[in-house]
Write a protein that holds these residues in place. Structure first.
Motif, PDB file in Angstrom:
ATOM      1  N   GLU A  55       0.840  -1.196   0.000  1.00 32.19           N
ATOM      2  CA  GLU A  55       0.000   0.000   0.000  1.00 32.19           C
ATOM      3  C   GLU A  55       0.875   1.246   0.000  1.00 32.19           C
ATOM      4  O   GLU A  55       2.047   1.195   0.357  1.00 32.19           O
ATOM      5  CB  GLU A  55      -0.905   0.037   1.229  1.00 32.19           C
ATOM      6  N   LEU A  56       0.261   2.360  -0.385  1.00 29.92           N
ATOM      7  CA  LEU A  56       0.873   3.667  -0.236  1.00 29.92           C
ATOM      8  C   LEU A  56       0.054   4.451   0.775  1.00 29.92           C
ATOM      9  O   LEU A  56      -1.170   4.424   0.746  1.00 29.92           O
ATOM     10  CB  LEU A  56       0.891   4.407  -1.575  1.00 29.92           C
ATOM     11  N   LYS A  57       0.750   5.152   1.677  1.00 29.51           N
ATOM     12  CA  LYS A  57       0.059   5.911   2.719  1.00 29.51           C
ATOM     13  C   LYS A  57       0.668   7.297   2.859  1.00 29.51           C
ATOM     14  O   LYS A  57       1.778   7.555   2.390  1.00 29.51           O
ATOM     15  CB  LYS A  57       0.145   5.173   4.065  1.00 29.51           C
ATOM     16  N   GLU A  58      -0.092   8.183   3.524  1.00 30.96           N
ATOM     17  CA  GLU A  58       0.459   9.479   3.896  1.00 30.96           C
ATOM     18  C   GLU A  58       1.795   9.282   4.579  1.00 30.96           C
ATOM     19  O   GLU A  58       1.963   8.378   5.403  1.00 30.96           O
ATOM     20  CB  GLU A  58      -0.467  10.166   4.900  1.00 30.96           C
ATOM     21  N   GLY A  59       2.741  10.144   4.258  1.00 33.00           N
ATOM     22  CA  GLY A  59       4.038  10.061   4.890  1.00 33.00           C
ATOM     23  C   GLY A  59       5.077   9.412   3.990  1.00 33.00           C
ATOM     24  O   GLY A  59       4.962   9.422   2.756  1.00 33.00           O
ATOM     25  N   TYR A  60       6.094   8.844   4.623  1.00 30.34           N
ATOM     26  CA  TYR A  60       7.247   8.272   3.921  1.00 30.34           C
ATOM     27  C   TYR A  60       6.913   6.891   3.372  1.00 30.34           C
ATOM     28  O   TYR A  60       6.433   6.021   4.105  1.00 30.34           O
ATOM     29  CB  TYR A  60       8.414   8.187   4.893  1.00 30.34           C
ATOM     30  N   ASN A  61       7.186   6.672   2.086  1.00 30.89           N
ATOM     31  CA  ASN A  61       6.947   5.379   1.439  1.00 30.89           C
ATOM     32  C   ASN A  61       8.182   4.963   0.651  1.00 30.89           C
ATOM     33  O   ASN A  61       8.566   5.635  -0.323  1.00 30.89           O
ATOM     34  CB  ASN A  61       5.770   5.468   0.460  1.00 30.89           C
ATOM     35  N   LYS A  93      -2.337  22.046  -8.658  1.00 35.18           N
ATOM     36  CA  LYS A  93      -1.583  20.794  -8.626  1.00 35.18           C
ATOM     37  C   LYS A  93      -0.280  21.028  -7.875  1.00 35.18           C
ATOM     38  O   LYS A  93       0.293  22.107  -7.920  1.00 35.18           O
ATOM     39  CB  LYS A  93      -1.274  20.302 -10.038  1.00 35.18           C
ATOM     40  N   HIS A  94       0.159  19.992  -7.162  1.00 36.81           N
ATOM     41  CA  HIS A  94       1.466  20.077  -6.519  1.00 36.81           C
ATOM     42  C   HIS A  94       2.110  18.702  -6.511  1.00 36.81           C
ATOM     43  O   HIS A  94       1.446  17.678  -6.677  1.00 36.81           O
ATOM     44  CB  HIS A  94       1.361  20.644  -5.102  1.00 36.81           C
ATOM     45  N   SER A  95       3.413  18.692  -6.307  1.00 30.05           N
ATOM     46  CA  SER A  95       4.161  17.445  -6.250  1.00 30.05           C
ATOM     47  C   SER A  95       4.381  17.043  -4.789  1.00 30.05           C
ATOM     48  O   SER A  95       3.682  17.516  -3.891  1.00 30.05           O
ATOM     49  CB  SER A  95       5.481  17.584  -7.003  1.00 30.05           C
ATOM     50  N   ALA A  96       5.371  16.182  -4.550  1.00 30.57           N
ATOM     51  CA  ALA A  96       5.685  15.681  -3.211  1.00 30.57           C
ATOM     52  C   ALA A  96       7.187  15.479  -3.110  1.00 30.57           C
ATOM     53  O   ALA A  96       7.853  15.181  -4.110  1.00 30.57           O
ATOM     54  CB  ALA A  96       4.961  14.363  -2.944  1.00 30.57           C
ATOM     55  N   PHE A 117       4.265  11.418   0.717  1.00 22.43           N
ATOM     56  CA  PHE A 117       2.957  11.984   0.382  1.00 22.43           C
ATOM     57  C   PHE A 117       2.489  12.846   1.557  1.00 22.43           C
ATOM     58  O   PHE A 117       2.324  12.351   2.673  1.00 22.43           O
ATOM     59  CB  PHE A 117       1.952  10.873   0.094  1.00 22.43           C
ATOM     60  N   GLN A 118       2.252  14.127   1.291  1.00 24.18           N
ATOM     61  CA  GLN A 118       1.850  15.042   2.357  1.00 24.18           C
ATOM     62  C   GLN A 118       0.404  14.846   2.788  1.00 24.18           C
ATOM     63  O   GLN A 118       0.008  15.274   3.877  1.00 24.18           O
ATOM     64  CB  GLN A 118       1.990  16.508   1.913  1.00 24.18           C
TER      65      GLN A 118
END
Length: 278
Positions: A55-61, A93-96, A117-118
């Motif tokens: 999975e991908l989640k908010e924060g560090y991946n 739009k913004h990046s991360a 991901f912020q």
């Protein structure tokens, strides 16, 4: 008797040789202990994304990538890969913050990097990932949406310091906290613009872990300072299991606190923090 001993030695050598050959030719499992997140594709290739949770989640991946040719089904060992995460919120739009994509150490056809991901995807916006890559001098690209889930506890914080700079701070470790002195690490970025983030050098991240339900903190913590690859490292002492709030202060290279409050008898919380529960 000498002939018998000679035959035994020959048999022993043959068995040893077979064992060694078998070990040397055993295929490398490049995705061991990882789970497939999703597969992107274009007319020429598949791109597989893996993580420890799938999975991908908010924060560090931390993400492992594998690029497969659609025709011969072979994984590609010599690609040059770049990625661009994009959050589309409709009007903006913004990046991360993200690392370079590099060859995964000890692997033949895998690449790795990380994205912070912020925010989660959902009603407020949708994440997508653009991949630009080169194989044998030929350029390719692909893009697809990503599902980024909300983290149950706060793993990333976004803020503006008193220096008027926008920052992104994400916890990396401990992923599996325990009752002990844990290694703690974090990534700190500043926003250059909506699509560019850079690692912040020579700051300190001050930590004060507290258990709100129990009314106590813990001793012998070590604030985070910068180490290899721009990551900040320290020590986090967790004296019992349960919910912990890791109160934070950010100190710049001059020693000035640019955000966050010290915990005192009259102030029980900082305005920036991480959360852990185990």
């Amino acid at each position: 008797m000498k002939f018998f001993n000679y035959i035994c030695l020959l048999l022993l050598a043959a068995v040893s040789s077979c064992s060694t050959t078998s070990e040397e030719t055993a295929p490398l499992n490049e995705t061991e202990n990882l789970f497939l997140i999703q597969t992107l594709e274009n007319d020429h290739h598949f791109l597989e994304l893996y993580s420890e949770s799938g999975e991908l989640k908010e924060g560090y991946n931390k993400i492992l990538l594998r690029l497969q040719d659609k025709i011969d089904k072979e994984y590609i060992p010599n690609a040059e890969v770049e990625w661009i995460p994009v959050m589309d919120m409709g009007t903006i739009k913004h990046s991360a913050p993200n690392s370079e994509v590099v060859k995964a150490p000890g692997k033949n056809t895998s690449y790795e990097g990380y994205i912070i991901f912020q925010m989660a995807g959902g009603d407020s916006g949708t994440w997508s990932l653009q991949i630009n890559y080169t194989v044998d001098g030929e350029n390719f690209s692909m893009e697809d949406r990503l599902q980024v889930l909300a983290s149950p506890r706060k793993k990333v914080t976004v803020f503006k310091g008193k220096d008027e700079v926008n920052y992104v701070l994400a916890i990396i470790e401990p992923r599996q906290p325990k009752v002990a002195t844990n290694d703690i690490s974090a990534a700190l970025y500043k926003m250059e613009n909506m699509h560019k983030f850079s690692i912040v050098d020579n700051y300190r991240i001050l930590i004060d872990p507290r258990m709100p339900a129990m009314g106590h903190g813990s001793p012998n913590n070590v604030h985070l300072t910068q180490g290899n690859k721009g990551v900040y490292h320290g020590k986090l002492n967790l004296t019992m299991s349960g919910y912990w709030k890791i109160n934070l202060q950010l100190e710049d290279e001059t020693g000035e606190i640019i955000i966050g409050e010290a915990i005192t008898d009259t102030n029980q919380d900082s305005n920036i923090f991480f959360e852990l529960e185990f």
